[in-house]
Design an enzyme around this catalytic site. Structure first.
Site, PDB file in Angstrom:
ATOM      1  N   LYS A 265       0.841  -1.195   0.000  1.00 21.66           N
ATOM      2  CA  LYS A 265       0.000   0.000   0.000  1.00 21.66           C
ATOM      3  C   LYS A 265       0.876   1.246   0.000  1.00 21.66           C
ATOM      4  O   LYS A 265       2.005   1.205   0.465  1.00 21.66           O
ATOM      5  CB  LYS A 265      -0.861   0.033   1.271  1.00 21.66           C
ATOM      6  CG  LYS A 265      -1.988  -0.967   1.311  1.00 21.66           C
ATOM      7  CD  LYS A 265      -2.795  -0.803   2.597  1.00 21.66           C
ATOM      8  CE  LYS A 265      -3.925  -1.824   2.676  1.00 21.66           C
ATOM      9  NZ  LYS A 265      -4.951  -1.653   1.643  1.00 21.66           N
ATOM     10  N   ARG A 339     -10.035 -11.733   2.286  1.00 21.94           N
ATOM     11  CA  ARG A 339     -10.848 -12.859   1.791  1.00 21.94           C
ATOM     12  C   ARG A 339     -10.096 -14.174   1.903  1.00 21.94           C
ATOM     13  O   ARG A 339     -10.688 -15.233   2.075  1.00 21.94           O
ATOM     14  CB  ARG A 339     -11.304 -12.558   0.356  1.00 21.94           C
ATOM     15  CG  ARG A 339     -10.197 -12.408  -0.629  1.00 21.94           C
ATOM     16  CD  ARG A 339     -10.621 -11.648  -1.892  1.00 21.94           C
ATOM     17  NE  ARG A 339     -10.702 -10.212  -1.685  1.00 21.94           N
ATOM     18  CZ  ARG A 339     -11.062  -9.330  -2.607  1.00 21.94           C
ATOM     19  NH1 ARG A 339     -11.396  -9.741  -3.819  1.00 21.94           N
ATOM     20  NH2 ARG A 339     -11.113  -8.045  -2.337  1.00 21.94           N
TER      21      ARG A 339
HETATM   22  N1  BES Z   1      -8.060  -3.831   4.530  1.00 22.87           N
HETATM   23  C1  BES Z   1      -8.221  -3.454   3.178  1.00 22.87           C
HETATM   24  C2  BES Z   1      -9.540  -2.719   2.910  1.00 22.87           C
HETATM   25  C3  BES Z   1      -9.656  -1.379   3.549  1.00 22.87           C
HETATM   26  C4  BES Z   1      -9.158  -0.270   2.888  1.00 22.87           C
HETATM   27  C5  BES Z   1     -10.320  -1.203   4.734  1.00 22.87           C
HETATM   28  C6  BES Z   1      -9.264   0.980   3.452  1.00 22.87           C
HETATM   29  C7  BES Z   1     -10.438   0.047   5.284  1.00 22.87           C
HETATM   30  C8  BES Z   1      -9.917   1.141   4.654  1.00 22.87           C
HETATM   31  C9  BES Z   1      -8.196  -4.682   2.282  1.00 22.87           C
HETATM   32  O1  BES Z   1      -7.369  -5.699   2.709  1.00 22.87           O
HETATM   33  C10 BES Z   1      -7.685  -4.231   0.955  1.00 22.87           C
HETATM   34  O2  BES Z   1      -6.561  -3.835   0.892  1.00 22.87           O
HETATM   35  N2  BES Z   1      -8.528  -4.318  -0.053  1.00 22.87           N
HETATM   36  C11 BES Z   1      -8.169  -3.897  -1.353  1.00 22.87           C
HETATM   37  C12 BES Z   1      -8.713  -4.905  -2.321  1.00 22.87           C
HETATM   38  C13 BES Z   1      -8.225  -4.729  -3.714  1.00 22.87           C
HETATM   39  C14 BES Z   1      -6.728  -5.016  -3.777  1.00 22.87           C
HETATM   40  C15 BES Z   1      -8.974  -5.675  -4.611  1.00 22.87           C
HETATM   41  C16 BES Z   1      -8.797  -2.530  -1.581  1.00 22.87           C
HETATM   42  O3  BES Z   1      -9.894  -2.282  -1.102  1.00 22.87           O
HETATM   43  O4  BES Z   1      -8.141  -1.690  -2.204  1.00 22.87           O
HETATM   44 MN    MN Z   2      -5.377  -5.457   2.035  1.00 23.33          MN
END
Ligand code: BES
Ligand code: MN
Ligand code: ZN
Length: 488
Positions: A265, A339
């Protein structure tokens, strides 16, 4: 905060609060209060606040009025008003210098359940996490320590004891969510649960990595494999219902920190990912509430605990892992890790406990926040009755949900050319494809709901019963669901 019930106001009470319904000011109070409230346009609206100083028996007393809103509102709206009245008092006096508050229910017209709702608002809004603030100025420090309730309606103390169990659960969740990831990691999450559940009658069961390996949990273990912190699967069992009745299962995503892994990230805002265990936190807190109030239902809480880190051992984009279900997954993005954790937790929960229904909670997708903001959690369900029960429970306690769609056309989007599925779909409908992924792990049509609570576990501004920070979302929702739908 200590909440006591008493027959009389403590001698020398310096701060006394009264409650007012909308357009129904307590006329029996002194003129500076009655006239002052009118002049200040205090109308008793939900959460509205007024204070004045008066002289009683030669002493100056600080008198507060808190508005409960419309006495004839719908039950949900009324509960909100009652909680807001309590919350307003906590917000006002928490760091005011006052240590003791007398809350006088005389003339308020509320019943025992209403009184408990006021106290719940007061207690929840009064929660703070100050542990790491060692240089606070006096004006910033919590002072309010005791609330003495007088002229409470019959049965209020008992109603409060029940609500206090729920408050404990919410507070536990907030603590887990607020703690940084160097304090809360899989092992310490388990330890805090062991401490909190000691003596409650709930039973804890912990799977370490060797046990998970043996069960074939390649998806969950793949996420944790880049971390120095070993992964864990924790089950919390509360069997307060009829022996032999199949349990209900709550399953939580417990990513104690989500860097994204090799699909790293961006740095800005990454700190938020300390609360990527908010689903697991909600499950643990709900289980604590249920155990503490001795709910008459069989409930299993399962949380998958991992830390998602980039490392020489971390899984790579494109890796294919085999889940406990036997289904293979192409991990195209290591940041879609929730997931992967949940799918093995879901399979294990079903094989181990044969639950009658499953509700999972997860901070699963950023896309959920884009869809619903911070007002509703997203709900995906394969069963209309379950969905309706959850919607209703959420409305009652203010943990609101909004139902989202599932469907074969969405499901198709996660087909992989090389394995059974991939862990991401296209950019569009990101929350839905994540839900479709989980659905592939639900066996025999078990009623199931997935709650994507990414927008709900952390708040940038104060709300109904919380300050900014960890909200404790989900605990009251699950507790109310157990009460209403399971009669537990
Ligand atoms: N934990 C994150 C989702 C999240 C993002 C929760 C911001 C709260 C605030 C999750 O693990 C994630 O990174 N999801 C990705 C999925 C994508 C790579 C398909 C996302 O939401 O960008
Ligand atoms: Mn994630
Ligand atoms: Zn995550």
């Amino acid at each position: 905060m200590q909440i006591n019930f008493s027959d009389t106001a403590p001698a020398k009470a310096r701060l006394i609060a009264y409650l007012a319904n909308k357009d129904d000011l307590p006329a029996r109070l002194e003129r500076p209060i009655v006239d002052g409230a009118a002049a200040a346009r205090f109308k008793g609206n939900a959460g509205q606040f007024f204070e004045s100083f008066v002289e009683r028996d030669g002493q100056v007393v600080r008198v507060a009025l808190a508005g409960m809103g419309d006495a004839n509102a719908t039950a949900d709206k009324r509960a909100e008003g009652l909680e807001k009245a309590g919350a307003a008092l906590a917000a006002k006096y928490l760091t005011s210098g006052e240590t003791d508050l007398v809350l006088d229910f005389a003339g308020s017209g509320v019943d025992a359940a209403d009184a408990a709702a006021v106290l719940l608002g007061l207690r929840l809004r009064g929660w703070r996490h100050d542990e790491y603030r060692t240089r606070m100025k006096d004006e910033q420090k919590r002072t309010l320590a005791t609330v003495t309730v007088i002229s409470a309606p019959d049965g209020a103390a008992q109603a409060w004891a029940d609500a206090a169990a729920v408050a404990e659960g919410v507070e536990f969740t907030r603590e887990l969510v607020a703690e940084p990831a160097n304090k809360i990691y899989p092992l310490s999450f388990v330890e805090r649960c062991e401490e909190r559940f000691a003596g409650t009658g709930a039973e804890l069961m912990v799977l370490d990595e060797a046990a998970m390996e043996k069960l074939g949990m390649g998806a969950l273990l793949g996420v944790g494999q880049g971390s120095e912190q070993p992964s864990r699967l924790l089950a919390i069992k509360w069997l307060g219902g009829n022996a032999g009745d199949p349990p209900v299962a709550f399953v939580g995503k417990g990513v104690t920190f989500d860097t994204g892994g090799i699909s790293l990230k961006p740095g800005a805002g990454m700190w938020d990912m300390k609360w990527d265990m908010g689903g697991a936190g909600a499950v643990a807190g709900a289980m604590l509430a249920l155990a503490k109030r001795k709910a008459r239902a069989n409930i299993i809480g399962v949380v998958g605990l991992v830390e998602n880190m980039p490392d020489g051992k971390a899984q790579r984009p494109g890796d294919i892992v085999t889940s406990m279900s036997g289904q293979t997954i192409e991990v195209l993005n290591t940041d879609a890790e929730g997931r992967l954790v949940l799918c093995d937790a879901l399979t294990w929960t079903q094989r181990e406990f044969s639950p009658s229904l499953i509700v999972d909670l997860a901070t699963l997708t950023g896309a959920m926040i884009i869809s619903l903001g911070h007002e509703h959690g997203g709900m995906f369900a394969n069963d209309d009755d379950l969905a309706d029960d959850l919607l209703e429970a959420g409305k009652g306690v203010g943990d609101k949900l909004w139902r989202m769609p599932l469907g074969a056309a969405y499901d198709k989007l996660i087909d992989s050319p090389i394995s059974d599925m991939k862990n991401i779909g296209p950019r569009e409908a990101g929350s839905i494809t994540a839900a479709q992924f989980l659905k592939r792990f639900i066996e025999n049509g078990t009623p199931w709901a997935h709650l994507d609570i990414a927008g709900m576990v952390w708040a940038d501004k104060p709300g109904r019963t919380w300050d900014k920070g960890a909200t404790g979302y989900g605990v009251r929702l699950l507790d109310r669901f157990v009460r209403n739908a399971l009669k537990g």
